[in-house]
Design a protein around this motif. Structure first.
Motif, PDB file in Angstrom:
ATOM      1  N   ALA A   1     -37.291   4.784  20.393  1.00  0.00           N
ATOM      2  CA  ALA A   1     -36.036   4.340  19.516  1.00  0.00           C
ATOM      3  C   ALA A   1     -34.305   4.626  19.576  1.00  0.00           C
ATOM      4  O   ALA A   1     -33.300   3.732  19.716  1.00  0.00           O
ATOM      5  N   LEU A   2     -33.488   5.823  20.125  1.00  0.00           N
ATOM      6  CA  LEU A   2     -33.177   6.412  20.244  1.00  0.00           C
ATOM      7  C   LEU A   2     -31.926   5.483  21.752  1.00  0.00           C
ATOM      8  O   LEU A   2     -31.064   5.154  21.593  1.00  0.00           O
ATOM      9  N   LYS A   3     -33.095   5.887  21.545  1.00  0.00           N
ATOM     10  CA  LYS A   3     -32.597   5.679  23.890  1.00  0.00           C
ATOM     11  C   LYS A   3     -32.206   4.513  23.432  1.00  0.00           C
ATOM     12  O   LYS A   3     -30.838   3.563  24.392  1.00  0.00           O
ATOM     13  N   THR A   4     -32.839   3.418  23.360  1.00  0.00           N
ATOM     14  CA  THR A   4     -33.341   0.897  22.825  1.00  0.00           C
ATOM     15  C   THR A   4     -31.564   0.882  22.609  1.00  0.00           C
ATOM     16  O   THR A   4     -30.560   1.001  22.588  1.00  0.00           O
ATOM     17  N   ARG A   5     -31.740   2.027  20.886  1.00  0.00           N
ATOM     18  CA  ARG A   5     -29.967   1.747  20.029  1.00  0.00           C
ATOM     19  C   ARG A   5     -28.762   2.497  21.367  1.00  0.00           C
ATOM     20  O   ARG A   5     -27.983   1.225  20.955  1.00  0.00           O
ATOM     21  N   LEU A   6     -28.665   2.685  21.845  1.00  0.00           N
ATOM     22  CA  LEU A   6     -27.956   3.711  22.702  1.00  0.00           C
ATOM     23  C   LEU A   6     -27.573   2.729  23.054  1.00  0.00           C
ATOM     24  O   LEU A   6     -26.256   2.573  23.276  1.00  0.00           O
ATOM     25  N   PHE A   7     -28.418   1.618  24.277  1.00  0.00           N
ATOM     26  CA  PHE A   7     -28.956   0.733  25.594  1.00  0.00           C
ATOM     27  C   PHE A   7     -27.514  -0.259  24.510  1.00  0.00           C
ATOM     28  O   PHE A   7     -26.337  -0.913  25.199  1.00  0.00           O
ATOM     29  N   GLN A   8     -28.393  -0.411  23.406  1.00  0.00           N
ATOM     30  CA  GLN A   8     -27.531  -1.815  22.872  1.00  0.00           C
ATOM     31  C   GLN A   8     -26.312  -1.946  22.474  1.00  0.00           C
ATOM     32  O   GLN A   8     -25.800  -2.084  22.208  1.00  0.00           O
ATOM     33  N   ARG A   9     -26.007  -0.264  21.761  1.00  0.00           N
ATOM     34  CA  ARG A   9     -24.979  -0.174  21.121  1.00  0.00           C
ATOM     35  C   ARG A   9     -23.296   0.360  22.199  1.00  0.00           C
ATOM     36  O   ARG A   9     -22.168  -0.008  22.156  1.00  0.00           O
ATOM     37  N   HIS A  10     -23.998   1.170  23.512  1.00  0.00           N
ATOM     38  CA  HIS A  10     -22.577   1.072  24.479  1.00  0.00           C
ATOM     39  C   HIS A  10     -23.047   1.121  25.639  1.00  0.00           C
ATOM     40  O   HIS A  10     -21.834   1.450  26.194  1.00  0.00           O
ATOM     41  N   GLY A  11     -23.606   0.007  26.151  1.00  0.00           N
ATOM     42  CA  GLY A  11     -23.822   0.002  27.649  1.00  0.00           C
ATOM     43  C   GLY A  11     -24.993  -0.006  27.993  1.00  0.00           C
ATOM     44  O   GLY A  11     -25.423  -0.063  29.030  1.00  0.00           O
ATOM     45  N   THR A  12     -24.081   1.090  28.101  1.00  0.00           N
ATOM     46  CA  THR A  12     -25.887   2.719  28.351  1.00  0.00           C
ATOM     47  C   THR A  12     -26.455   3.550  27.368  1.00  0.00           C
ATOM     48  O   THR A  12     -25.374   4.197  26.718  1.00  0.00           O
ATOM     49  N   THR A  13     -27.317   3.810  27.802  1.00  0.00           N
ATOM     50  CA  THR A  13     -27.397   5.742  27.303  1.00  0.00           C
ATOM     51  C   THR A  13     -27.378   6.945  27.288  1.00  0.00           C
ATOM     52  O   THR A  13     -26.514   7.413  26.606  1.00  0.00           O
ATOM     53  N   MET A  14     -26.639   6.704  28.894  1.00  0.00           N
ATOM     54  CA  MET A  14     -25.706   8.735  29.430  1.00  0.00           C
ATOM     55  C   MET A  14     -24.493   8.211  28.409  1.00  0.00           C
ATOM     56  O   MET A  14     -24.085   9.240  27.489  1.00  0.00           O
ATOM     57  N   LYS A  15     -24.108   6.881  28.029  1.00  0.00           N
ATOM     58  CA  LYS A  15     -22.270   6.741  27.180  1.00  0.00           C
ATOM     59  C   LYS A  15     -22.958   6.284  26.071  1.00  0.00           C
ATOM     60  O   LYS A  15     -21.499   7.534  25.553  1.00  0.00           O
ATOM     61  N   GLY A  16     -24.103   6.470  25.274  1.00  0.00           N
ATOM     62  CA  GLY A  16     -24.416   6.916  23.604  1.00  0.00           C
ATOM     63  C   GLY A  16     -24.792   8.144  23.445  1.00  0.00           C
ATOM     64  O   GLY A  16     -23.711   8.945  22.559  1.00  0.00           O
ATOM     65  N   LEU A  17     -25.105   9.139  24.688  1.00  0.00           N
ATOM     66  CA  LEU A  17     -25.331   9.986  24.759  1.00  0.00           C
ATOM     67  C   LEU A  17     -23.737  11.294  24.465  1.00  0.00           C
ATOM     68  O   LEU A  17     -23.911  12.352  23.627  1.00  0.00           O
ATOM     69  N   MET A  18     -23.246  11.025  25.348  1.00  0.00           N
ATOM     70  CA  MET A  18     -21.967  11.676  25.832  1.00  0.00           C
ATOM     71  C   MET A  18     -21.001  10.970  24.318  1.00  0.00           C
ATOM     72  O   MET A  18     -20.621  12.066  24.069  1.00  0.00           O
ATOM     73  N   GLN A  19     -20.509   9.883  23.322  1.00  0.00           N
ATOM     74  CA  GLN A  19     -19.516   9.605  22.533  1.00  0.00           C
ATOM     75  C   GLN A  19     -20.831  10.020  20.995  1.00  0.00           C
ATOM     76  O   GLN A  19     -20.169  10.611  20.671  1.00  0.00           O
TER      77      GLN A  19
END
Length: 219
Positions: free
Chosen positions: A52-70
């Motif tokens: 679920a978190l992976k999906t949210r990060l992808f939708q919010r930040h464009g990539t999962t990695m960018k969301g995890l970084m930020q």
């Protein structure tokens, strides 16, 4: 449009995953599973919460990695090494695509949201690495992913690409909009995924089911 497309193009800009090989190879399924594993291990959560978190990060930040970084302070180098440690056995050599690339006038480059190391492994497995003059990856983009406009400008500057004399080939429709805005001719290779089809519009100039056949047909 085939003849002008061939003769007027100085640089062919190719995405990598699900573009130079068919999405049916399902390599990205492996990458997505590795992303979930990384999130689960790094944050100490269960599989359902990680997905679920992976999906949210992808939708919010464009990539999962960018969301995890930020949002979670993840080291991008560590993340990329982990998620790209996948089995490339589903990939077959692509001699027909290689012949099509060899027949294209102009330079060929890779523009990917993945890493150089991943791109090199995939190109070697496909047997087409020798056809490309450069790779612009997510690290070179400062970890800013397509379709944000900044990486397109940075790629063009780094690889000396004149957008008005360039063709960009991608499996994600939305990633072609900035390319068209810069003046590139765009080629969309649908992979049958919902997320790849998002963002369709008149910025897509060609829709191609078989990339090798399309490139051969430009003769």
């Amino acid at each position: 449009m085939a003849l002008p497309l061939r003769t007027a193009t100085e640089t062919w800009v190719f995405d990598l995953d699900n573009t130079l090989y068919p999405a049916s190879c399902r390599l990205f399924d492996q990458i997505e599973a590795k992303m979930r594993d990384y999130i689960r291990q790094h944050l100490g959560i269960d599989d359902e919460a990680a997905s679920a978190l992976k999906t949210r990060l992808f939708q919010r930040h464009g990539t999962t990695m960018k969301g995890l970084m930020q949002d979670h302070g993840v080291d991008p180098h560590q993340f990329l090494r982990f998620v790209h440690d996948i089995d490339l056995a589903p990939l077959d050599a692509a001699p027909d695509l290689g012949a099509a690339l060899a027949g294209l006038p102009g330079r060929k480059v890779i523009f990917t949201n993945g890493s150089v190391e991943h791109a090199e492994r995939v190109l070697a497995r496909l047997g087409i690495a020798g056809h490309f003059d450069g790779i612009f990856d997510i690290v070179a983009a400062g970890y800013v992913p397509k379709p944000e406009i900044g990486p397109y400008h940075a790629m063009a500057a780094a690889l000396k690409v004149d957008p008005r004399r360039a063709v960009m080939v991608e499996d994600m429709a939305r990633n072609l909009k900035p390319a068209a805005e810069l003046g590139m001719t765009t080629v969309w290779v649908p992979g049958g995924t919902d997320w790849g089809a998002e963002g369709q519009g008149d910025h897509i100039h060609h829709v191609v089911d078989d990339l090798a056949a399309f490139l051969h047909g430009l003769d």
